[in-house]
Design a protein around this motif. Sequence first.
Motif, PDB file in Angstrom:
ATOM      1  N   GLU A 106       0.851  -1.189   0.000  1.00 36.68           N
ATOM      2  CA  GLU A 106       0.000   0.000   0.000  1.00 36.68           C
ATOM      3  C   GLU A 106       0.887   1.240   0.000  1.00 36.68           C
ATOM      4  OE1 GLU A 106      -3.390   0.034  -0.052  1.00 36.68           O
ATOM      5  OE2 GLU A 106      -3.381  -2.146  -0.167  1.00 36.68           O
ATOM      6  N   GLU A 107       0.300   2.377  -0.328  1.00 36.50           N
ATOM      7  CA  GLU A 107       1.032   3.634  -0.349  1.00 36.50           C
ATOM      8  C   GLU A 107       0.841   4.379   0.966  1.00 36.50           C
ATOM      9  OE1 GLU A 107       1.431   7.624  -3.142  1.00 36.50           O
ATOM     10  OE2 GLU A 107      -0.284   6.312  -3.405  1.00 36.50           O
ATOM     11  N   LEU A 108       1.919   4.956   1.476  1.00 34.95           N
ATOM     12  CA  LEU A 108       1.826   5.819   2.653  1.00 34.95           C
ATOM     13  C   LEU A 108       1.143   7.115   2.236  1.00 34.95           C
ATOM     14  CD1 LEU A 108       5.322   5.544   4.357  1.00 34.95           C
ATOM     15  CD2 LEU A 108       3.144   4.809   5.290  1.00 34.95           C
ATOM     16  N   VAL A 109       0.119   7.513   2.953  1.00 33.78           N
ATOM     17  CA  VAL A 109      -0.598   8.736   2.648  1.00 33.78           C
ATOM     18  C   VAL A 109      -0.194   9.784   3.678  1.00 33.78           C
ATOM     19  CG1 VAL A 109      -2.863   9.803   2.408  1.00 33.78           C
ATOM     20  CG2 VAL A 109      -2.513   7.438   1.687  1.00 33.78           C
ATOM     21  N   ASP A 110       0.397  10.864   3.218  1.00 29.84           N
ATOM     22  CA  ASP A 110       0.877  11.944   4.088  1.00 29.84           C
ATOM     23  C   ASP A 110       1.820  11.435   5.168  1.00 29.84           C
ATOM     24  OD1 ASP A 110      -0.649  13.813   2.659  1.00 29.84           O
ATOM     25  OD2 ASP A 110      -2.403  13.475   3.927  1.00 29.84           O
ATOM     26  N   GLY A 111       2.588  10.403   4.859  1.00 33.16           N
ATOM     27  CA  GLY A 111       3.559   9.878   5.816  1.00 33.16           C
ATOM     28  C   GLY A 111       2.933   9.177   7.005  1.00 33.16           C
ATOM     29  N   GLU A 112       1.673   8.760   6.862  1.00 29.25           N
ATOM     30  CA  GLU A 112       0.964   8.115   7.974  1.00 29.25           C
ATOM     31  C   GLU A 112       0.443   6.745   7.569  1.00 29.25           C
ATOM     32  OE1 GLU A 112      -0.891  11.839  10.465  1.00 29.25           O
ATOM     33  OE2 GLU A 112      -2.127  10.952   8.899  1.00 29.25           O
ATOM     34  N   VAL A 113       0.364   5.869   8.561  1.00 32.68           N
ATOM     35  CA  VAL A 113      -0.238   4.552   8.384  1.00 32.68           C
ATOM     36  C   VAL A 113      -1.504   4.529   9.235  1.00 32.68           C
ATOM     37  CG1 VAL A 113       0.044   2.096   8.774  1.00 32.68           C
ATOM     38  CG2 VAL A 113       1.986   3.442   8.023  1.00 32.68           C
ATOM     39  N   ASP A 114      -2.616   4.156   8.622  1.00 31.87           N
ATOM     40  CA  ASP A 114      -3.894   4.085   9.333  1.00 31.87           C
ATOM     41  C   ASP A 114      -4.072   2.674   9.891  1.00 31.87           C
ATOM     42  OD1 ASP A 114      -6.401   4.391  10.363  1.00 31.87           O
ATOM     43  OD2 ASP A 114      -7.357   4.956   8.470  1.00 31.87           O
ATOM     44  N   ILE A 115      -3.753   2.510  11.169  1.00 30.76           N
ATOM     45  CA  ILE A 115      -3.832   1.209  11.826  1.00 30.76           C
ATOM     46  C   ILE A 115      -5.293   0.760  11.927  1.00 30.76           C
ATOM     47  CG2 ILE A 115      -3.257  -0.095  13.908  1.00 30.76           C
ATOM     48  CD1 ILE A 115      -0.808   0.993  12.414  1.00 30.76           C
ATOM     49  N   SER A 116      -6.193   1.675  12.225  1.00 28.33           N
ATOM     50  CA  SER A 116      -7.613   1.331  12.365  1.00 28.33           C
ATOM     51  C   SER A 116      -8.170   0.712  11.098  1.00 28.33           C
ATOM     52  CB  SER A 116      -8.439   2.574  12.718  1.00 28.33           C
ATOM     53  OG  SER A 116      -8.016   3.134  13.916  1.00 28.33           O
ATOM     54  N   SER A 117      -7.841   1.307   9.968  1.00 33.83           N
ATOM     55  CA  SER A 117      -8.338   0.800   8.687  1.00 33.83           C
ATOM     56  C   SER A 117      -7.778  -0.583   8.389  1.00 33.83           C
ATOM     57  CB  SER A 117      -7.966   1.778   7.583  1.00 33.83           C
ATOM     58  OG  SER A 117      -8.358   1.288   6.343  1.00 33.83           O
ATOM     59  N   LEU A 118      -6.502  -0.777   8.673  1.00 36.18           N
ATOM     60  CA  LEU A 118      -5.867  -2.069   8.436  1.00 36.18           C
ATOM     61  C   LEU A 118      -6.504  -3.154   9.300  1.00 36.18           C
ATOM     62  CD1 LEU A 118      -3.552  -3.725   7.150  1.00 36.18           C
ATOM     63  CD2 LEU A 118      -2.117  -2.992   9.061  1.00 36.18           C
ATOM     64  N   VAL A 119      -6.673  -2.865  10.588  1.00 32.63           N
ATOM     65  CA  VAL A 119      -7.273  -3.845  11.499  1.00 32.63           C
ATOM     66  C   VAL A 119      -8.733  -4.088  11.131  1.00 32.63           C
ATOM     67  CG1 VAL A 119      -7.910  -4.265  13.907  1.00 32.63           C
ATOM     68  CG2 VAL A 119      -5.661  -3.356  13.372  1.00 32.63           C
ATOM     69  N   ARG A 120      -9.452  -3.061  10.727  1.00 30.89           N
ATOM     70  CA  ARG A 120     -10.858  -3.203  10.324  1.00 30.89           C
ATOM     71  C   ARG A 120     -10.991  -4.202   9.177  1.00 30.89           C
ATOM     72  NH1 ARG A 120     -13.987  -1.476   6.272  1.00 30.89           N
ATOM     73  NH2 ARG A 120     -16.185  -1.172   6.693  1.00 30.89           N
ATOM     74  N   ASP A 121     -10.101  -4.107   8.195  1.00 32.39           N
ATOM     75  CA  ASP A 121     -10.147  -5.032   7.062  1.00 32.39           C
ATOM     76  C   ASP A 121      -9.984  -6.477   7.533  1.00 32.39           C
ATOM     77  OD1 ASP A 121     -10.437  -2.856   5.410  1.00 32.39           O
ATOM     78  OD2 ASP A 121      -8.352  -2.853   4.710  1.00 32.39           O
ATOM     79  N   TYR A 122      -9.092  -6.706   8.465  1.00 33.55           N
ATOM     80  CA  TYR A 122      -8.883  -8.063   8.976  1.00 33.55           C
ATOM     81  C   TYR A 122     -10.060  -8.535   9.823  1.00 33.55           C
ATOM     82  CZ  TYR A 122      -4.214  -8.691   7.149  1.00 33.55           C
ATOM     83  OH  TYR A 122      -3.146  -8.867   6.302  1.00 33.55           O
ATOM     84  N   ILE A 123     -10.684  -7.629  10.570  1.00 34.03           N
ATOM     85  CA  ILE A 123     -11.866  -8.002  11.361  1.00 34.03           C
ATOM     86  C   ILE A 123     -12.984  -8.454  10.428  1.00 34.03           C
ATOM     87  CG2 ILE A 123     -13.732  -7.088  12.799  1.00 34.03           C
ATOM     88  CD1 ILE A 123     -11.627  -5.413  14.243  1.00 34.03           C
TER      89      ILE A 123
END
Length: 163
Positions: A106-123
């Motif tokens: 995935e691409e880093l957006v504004d130098g940030e990683v969205d942990i919530s979005s990543l975990v949500r996908d796995y949930i």
Amino acid sequence: MKKNIDQLKMKRETKFEFTEILEDILVEGAIVPEVHVDYLLELVEGEVIIRGEYTALAKTSCVRCLEEIEVKVSGEFFGDYKESKDYDEYIESLGKEAQVSDDMVEELVDGEVDISSLVRDYIILDMPQFPACEPECDGLEELEKYRNSGIDSRWQKLLDLKN
């Protein structure tokens, strides 16, 4: 919850361990008020690798009786991110007929990683497809009248035509 990679780079370390509680993860058909997450974030030459574990109680409805139930969902997650320049090179290297695979970046957006979005996908992937309050749940009484009741009267004329 977003992690700013630029701030982590200033610490001159390459591995970071975090334990956090993510709140109000929205999943279709369920409410996940709180997710406990333990993860490791590694910085490797312009690439950010995240791996960890999560545990949550999702509030959803039994598919048979429609009563509200809590389902424990837990699992491991993994994310691989590249900065914009490296990500563009990665996409070009895939070619026009690239296949989606487990090791997608995935691409880093504004130098940030969205942990919530990543975990949500796995949930979403780990949620039971048809949650039931108990394996022997019979369901709503209203549905009982359709069980083994023979042929629905609305289909009778079609059956008469066939015979």
